[in-house]
Scaffold this active site. Structure first.
Site, PDB file in Angstrom:
ATOM      1  N   ARG A 126       0.825  -1.221   0.000  1.00 59.92           N
ATOM      2  CA  ARG A 126       0.000   0.000   0.000  1.00 59.92           C
ATOM      3  C   ARG A 126       0.848   1.254   0.000  1.00 59.92           C
ATOM      4  NH1 ARG A 126      -5.222  -1.469   2.821  1.00 59.92           N
ATOM      5  NH2 ARG A 126      -4.791  -3.479   3.770  1.00 59.92           N
ATOM      6  N   GLY A 161      -7.536   7.328  -1.589  1.00 61.53           N
ATOM      7  CA  GLY A 161      -7.981   6.675  -2.819  1.00 61.53           C
ATOM      8  C   GLY A 161      -7.254   7.107  -4.084  1.00 61.53           C
ATOM      9  N   MET A 195      -3.916   6.850  -4.829  1.00 60.33           N
ATOM     10  CA  MET A 195      -2.833   5.971  -5.295  1.00 60.33           C
ATOM     11  C   MET A 195      -3.264   4.507  -5.206  1.00 60.33           C
ATOM     12  SD  MET A 195       0.568   7.851  -3.903  1.00 60.33           S
ATOM     13  CE  MET A 195      -0.052   8.294  -2.307  1.00 60.33           C
ATOM     14  N   HIS A 241     -18.679  43.490  -6.487  1.00 59.83           N
ATOM     15  CA  HIS A 241     -19.654  44.178  -5.652  1.00 59.83           C
ATOM     16  C   HIS A 241     -20.528  43.182  -4.910  1.00 59.83           C
ATOM     17  CE1 HIS A 241     -23.568  46.114  -4.923  1.00 59.83           C
ATOM     18  NE2 HIS A 241     -22.794  47.112  -4.525  1.00 59.83           N
ATOM     19  N   ARG A 273     -18.094  52.420   4.328  1.00 61.34           N
ATOM     20  CA  ARG A 273     -18.126  52.955   2.962  1.00 61.34           C
ATOM     21  C   ARG A 273     -19.323  53.881   2.866  1.00 61.34           C
ATOM     22  NH1 ARG A 273     -16.610  47.282   1.804  1.00 61.34           N
ATOM     23  NH2 ARG A 273     -14.754  47.210   0.484  1.00 61.34           N
ATOM     24  N   ARG A 301     -14.901  56.467   5.705  1.00 63.00           N
ATOM     25  CA  ARG A 301     -14.191  56.852   4.488  1.00 63.00           C
ATOM     26  C   ARG A 301     -15.011  57.873   3.700  1.00 63.00           C
ATOM     27  NH1 ARG A 301     -13.057  52.267   0.153  1.00 63.00           N
ATOM     28  NH2 ARG A 301     -15.276  52.538  -0.252  1.00 63.00           N
ATOM     29  N   GLU A 319      -3.807  52.175  -1.032  1.00 59.59           N
ATOM     30  CA  GLU A 319      -4.343  51.207  -1.984  1.00 59.59           C
ATOM     31  C   GLU A 319      -3.793  51.406  -3.392  1.00 59.59           C
ATOM     32  OE1 GLU A 319      -8.647  51.451  -1.865  1.00 59.59           O
ATOM     33  OE2 GLU A 319      -8.607  53.592  -1.536  1.00 59.59           O
ATOM     34  N   SER A 327      -4.664  52.605   6.345  1.00 59.71           N
ATOM     35  CA  SER A 327      -5.434  51.367   6.259  1.00 59.71           C
ATOM     36  C   SER A 327      -5.237  50.812   4.851  1.00 59.71           C
ATOM     37  CB  SER A 327      -6.909  51.634   6.531  1.00 59.71           C
ATOM     38  OG  SER A 327      -7.634  50.432   6.347  1.00 59.71           O
ATOM     39  N   GLY A 347      -5.995  49.194   1.644  1.00 63.35           N
ATOM     40  CA  GLY A 347      -7.153  48.781   0.839  1.00 63.35           C
ATOM     41  C   GLY A 347      -6.639  47.768  -0.163  1.00 63.35           C
ATOM     42  N   ASP A 401      -8.106  47.287  -3.950  1.00 64.29           N
ATOM     43  CA  ASP A 401      -7.551  48.121  -5.011  1.00 64.29           C
ATOM     44  C   ASP A 401      -6.047  47.913  -5.148  1.00 64.29           C
ATOM     45  OD1 ASP A 401      -9.498  49.656  -6.456  1.00 64.29           O
ATOM     46  OD2 ASP A 401     -10.060  50.495  -4.514  1.00 64.29           O
TER      47      ASP A 401
HETATM   48  C1  PEP Z   1     -10.008  48.265  -0.979  1.00 64.98           C
HETATM   49  O1  PEP Z   1      -9.749  48.748  -2.070  1.00 64.98           O
HETATM   50  O2  PEP Z   1      -9.396  47.306  -0.467  1.00 64.98           O
HETATM   51  C2  PEP Z   1     -11.130  48.798  -0.184  1.00 64.98           C
HETATM   52  C3  PEP Z   1     -11.383  48.366   1.024  1.00 64.98           C
HETATM   53  O3  PEP Z   1     -11.936  49.704  -0.803  1.00 64.98           O
HETATM   54  P1  PEP Z   1     -13.082  49.316  -1.859  1.00 64.98           P
HETATM   55  O4  PEP Z   1     -13.217  47.844  -1.836  1.00 64.98           O
HETATM   56  O5  PEP Z   1     -14.304  50.003  -1.394  1.00 64.98           O
HETATM   57  O6  PEP Z   1     -12.533  49.867  -3.120  1.00 64.98           O
HETATM   58 MG    MG Z   2     -10.600  50.686  -2.589  1.00 67.37          MG
END
Ligand code: PEP
Ligand code: MG
Length: 904
Positions: free
Chosen positions: A99, A108, A110, A471, A593, A649, A776, A795, A797, A800
């Protein structure tokens, strides 16, 4: 002198040359066999050829290392001496199994050969020893079939062709006028052996090898060879198992569960793998070989019944299983055989389990003082927590759907959970149907911001296009909705209100079910169960004391909170989502957002008025209408979040997203606004951009129209000051998006700070606040030291940043990214898990440059990656202060953060 490399490790008779820790060399199965032997568990003797043999074999054009043959002969000799049988001996033959066993289990994938060592002479010895000619010839027949298939390669040419051995077997049963294999006599089986061999000779032009040693070498080569068969390669690709690891091969004395009524074969778990309950759980068959349990030909019996059938063997099995669990300190998945009343263990390994079982077993084992809290935290895959937070499909009902061919398509699993509802294609319909009390699934080619309320009304969302940061995906995750995106097999026809998947047409109102954990889309209704954790935490329909799942879940998260170093915030823009996030233990909001607040009824009208205004004074008029609405939104969120930081933001998306698209919508809007249709049309056209994602968006809007930033800042500080006057302690962090240069941030900051001063003065209060930026764009990372001079926080992002670093459109890449991942160009979808070499490197630069200028600069991440366990570990490693993710991912991020802290 260098020591000679050892290729073969022996185990048997209570002694073993290997042990559990030698998994890399001996494979998982081998290491388990050695360890079991070592601790006194009954294991049939045998030996393991190491993974080094496999790598040597592939590095040397399928040759074996020198000395291997001697080591194998030596190993066989030791097995023979322990059992008092000889390989190839016609009087008392030793039979073996061969084996595979890689470092990571590859179930499973081989090959395996059983009953090896049989030929026309040795089979007589087996007849004499067992006094059971039928059994002996059945073993022989199975051996020739398996060897002929696996080693010699007599297989059906394609999916349509039937297995040649099965055809011969069928013919035999017809000739004997019997229905089952078990009705064939020893003589029938003996004839089958001859017929199988003749078929091999006819089809392959080769004789079946009668010499057991030749059989052994053939089987060893086949098993090493199966490391690189197509399905094994595909499996390794899928589970990211390196192709150069190689497999070990175990040669082990056969024991038989099919020698008579005093024999059993079975599999068991030391705890229930579905629920985690501490109970011995498994199945067995009397008088059968292991394959029969797996193949599902006969229905196995529950392990509890073994207690009645064979009380002594059951007691021994129970003892051994307890010993194994205590020894490994982990739930075990075992295979066993009882031969003539004697128990033999064939395998032990860590048992796979559901998310529910993972949490229960880990927490129970801490309570039972078997493992530490730290170990418990490390044992759970963070994503497994999803199962505890989402509705899940009844497994039996879903399986039925599969059998009935109702699984129609598979897309990307963007929002986990189970949803069933009726198909609708438009957001307004989703709202209207929901009002009538219907459950709906909103099916779209893709979604846009004006679908938000429809998405909220739906049980689940399904899109034909888009990737993991589209989205639909990010809004659904934020809402905690079930969501499958990028399901390319679906063709939506809005005009006919139907969608097509291959030959199936689904019309508006038809029932479908969407599994956001796997990405599957199924026709019809499937039964689902609600999450107990949510029933306690949010709905209040279940008492905490009555839910063990809830109690253990919160206990685990408390442990994680005590260990993790990195904070966990949430992405939200709705008060009710903020409430959910706080219930899950979010420590602030990492991204609000504001544009999501621009939709709905009169707001969108005011936004449209602002965009269409001819001059600044017109814009200011429209903005004044928005001010009071935005202020109320911010006040609601700031209030719920108490003293926790709330990162808000300023406006980010391109303006045309807010404008009407179809002719009909334009006409309607022109009417309500009292402007000529042609004028409106030309304005809409003038806002058209070829590349909106790289266009007039982010801080560029606030630079062109400072009054927008001013209005938003005013709304934020009015809200905060009012709360402050009510004795509360709000903490807004104003965040400027898509900054590439220091000057952009400087200009926007001036506006925000000016408004802050003015509003605080007029209210006569002071509010804690910060002004910072999203990072970003690659340029922002490279000039982070410059930008940090204007920023109190960063922060990342990463949505992007991934788009701009890799030059991949986040909205369109879903079309080809799966194939990129399949081909290993990216190890994973970079919109799901941070591309550490590229985007990650930019982040490192950003952190390092930013902190060089400001040591205490607060740095977080608010891209979708903030809820991905691997990315969370990366963020911990580069020294971020917090991650921010959708509310439902907060517990997952917490666990991932604790694991990252522990692994360091
Ligand atoms: C990103 O760009 O990571 C972000 C948080 O902004 P958004 O997705 O709204 O562009
Ligand atoms: Mg962004």
């Amino acid at each position: 002198m260098a020591q000679k490399k050892k290729y073969v490790y022996f185990f048997g008779g209570g002694k073993a040359e290997g042990k559990a820790a030698m998994r890399e060399l001996l494979g998982g199965k081998g290491a388990g066999l050695h360890e079991m032997t070592r601790i006194g568990v009954p294991v049939p003797p045998g030996f393991t050829m190491t993974t080094d043999v496999c790598t040597y074999y592939y590095d040397h054009r399928r040759q074996y290392p020198k000395g291997l043959a001697d080591e194998i002969a030596n190993g066989l000799g030791r097995v023979e001496r322990i059992l008092g049988r000889k390989f190839g001996d016609p009087e008392n033959p030793l039979l073996v199994s061969v084996r595979s066993g890689a470092r990571e289990s590859m179930p499973g994938m081989m090959d395996t050969v059983l009953n090896l060592g049989l030929n026309d002479r040795t089979v007589q010895g087996l007849v004499r020893r067992t006094k059971n000619p039928r059994f002996a010839y059945d073993s022989y027949r199975r051996f020739v079939q398996m060897y002929g298939d696996v080693v010699m390669g007599l297989k059906p040419a394609d999916k349509k062709e039937r297995d040649p051995f099965e055809i011969i077997l069928e013919r035999k049963k017809e000739a004997r006028r019997v229905r089952f294999d078990t009705d064939l006599t020893a003589d029938d089986l003996k004839q089958l052996v001859a017929e199988y061999k003749a078929e091999i000779k006819k089809r392959l032009g080769q004789n079946f090898p009668d010499d057991p040693r030749a059989q052994l070498w053939g089987a060893i080569g086949a098993v090493f060879g199966s490391w690189n068969n197509d399905r094994a390669i595909a499996y390794r690709d899928l589970y990211r198992i390196p192709h150069n690891w190689g497999t070990a091969v175990n040669v082990q004395a056969m024991v038989f569960g099919n020698m008579g009524e005093n024999c059993v074969t079975g599999v068991a778990f030391t705890r229930d793998p579905a629920t985690g309950e501490k109970r011995f759980y498994g199945e067995f068959l009397v008088n059968a070989q292991g394959e029969d349990v797996v193949a599902g030909i006969r229905t196995p019996r529950l392990i509890a019944e073994l207690k009645e059938v064979m009380p002594k063997s059951y007691a021994e099995l129970d003892r051994v299983c307890k010993l194994l669990e205590r020894h490994y300190k982990e739930m075990q998945d075992i295979e066993f055989t009882i031969e003539d009343g004697k128990l033999w263990m064939l395998q032990t390994r860590t048992g796979k389990r559901t998310g529910f079982a993972a949490v229960r077993i880990a927490v129970d084992m801490v309570d039972e003082k078997i493992i530490s809290k730290e170990k418990a935290l490390l044992r759970i895959e963070p994503d497994q927590l999803n199962q505890l937070l989402r509705p899940i499909f009844d497994p039996a009902d879903k399986e039925r759907a599969g059998r009935e061919g109702r699984i129609l398509a598979k897309g990307l699993p963007a929002g986990p959970g189970a949803a069933t509802g009726r198909v609708v294609f438009h957001a307004e319909d989703a709202e209207a149907w929901k009002k009538r009390g219907e459950r709906v699934i909103l099916c779209r080619v893709e979604t846009s911001p004006d679908d938000i309320r429809g998405m909220d009304a739906a049980q689940g969302i399904l899109t034909a296009r888009g990737g993991m940061t589209s989205h639909a995906a990010l809004v659904a995750r934020q809402m905690g909705k079930v969501c499958v995106v990028g399901c390319e097999a679906i063709h939506v026809d809005y005009a006919r209100r139907e969608m097509r998947v291959a030959d199936t047409i689904l019309k508006e109102g038809d029932w479908i079910s969407v599994d956001g954990t796997t990405g599957e889309v199924m026709r019809g209704e499937i039964q689902a169960f609600p999450s107990e954790v949510l029933q306690v935490l949010l709905a209040g329909t279940l008492d905490a004391k009555a839910s063990r799942v809830y109690q253990q879940f919160t206990k685990l998260i408390r442990w994680a909170d005590g260990i993790r170093k990195i904070g966990v915030r949430t992405n939200t823009d709705q008060p009710d989502q903020a409430r959910v996030a706080v219930a899950f233990g979010a420590e602030g909001i990492g991204l609000c957002r504001t544009e999501h607040m621009f939709f709905g009824g009169e707001r969108i009208r005011a936004v449209q008025e602002m965009i269409l205004a001819k001059d600044q004074s017109g814009r200011r008029q429209a903005l004044a209408k928005l001010l009071s609405m935005q202020k109320e939104d911010f006040k609601g969120i700031l209030d719920i979040m108490g003293a926790r930081p709330v990162t808000i933001r300023t406006l980010d998306p391109p303006l045309h997203e807010f404008l009407p698209k179809t002719e009909e919508e334009i006409v309607e809007l022109a009417e309500t606004m009292g402007v000529p249709v042609a004028e409106l049309k030309s304005k809409v056209e003038s806002l058209h951009e070829f590349n909106p994602m790289l266009g007039h968006r982010g801080c560029r809007l606030g630079i062109s129209y400072p009054e927008i930033t001013e209005m938003q800042a005013r709304a934020i500080f009015e809200a905060a000051c009012e709360l402050r006057r009510e004795g509360k302690n709000p903490f807004p962090e104003v965040m400027i998006p898509l900054v590439a240069t220091r000057q952009e941030l400087h200009l926007q900051r001036e506006i925000v700070e000016g408004v802050a001063r003015e509003v605080m003065k007029s209210h006569g209060v002071k509010v804690r606040y910060l002004v910072g930026t999203m990072i970003e764009l690659p340029r922002a990372c490279l000039f982070a030291d410059e930008i940090a001079r204007e920023a109190e926080f960063f922060s990342f992002g990463t949505n992007d940043l991934t788009q701009t670093c890799l030059g991949l459109s986040r909205d369109d890449a879903g079309k080809f990214l799966p194939s990129y991942v399949a081909q290993g160009i990216y190890p994973e979808d970079p919109f799901v898990s941070i591309d550490q070499g590229g985007v990650g490197e930019l982040m490192r630069i950003g952190v390092q440059k930013g902190r060089k200028v400001k040591k205490e600069l607060e740095i977080g991440i608010c891209g979708e990656h903030g809820g991905d366990p691997r990315s969370v570990a990366f963020c911990h490693e580069v020294g971020l202060d917090y991650v921010s993710c959708a509310a439902f991912r907060v517990p997952i991020a917490k666990l991932a953060a604790a694991q990252a802290a522990l692994k360091r």
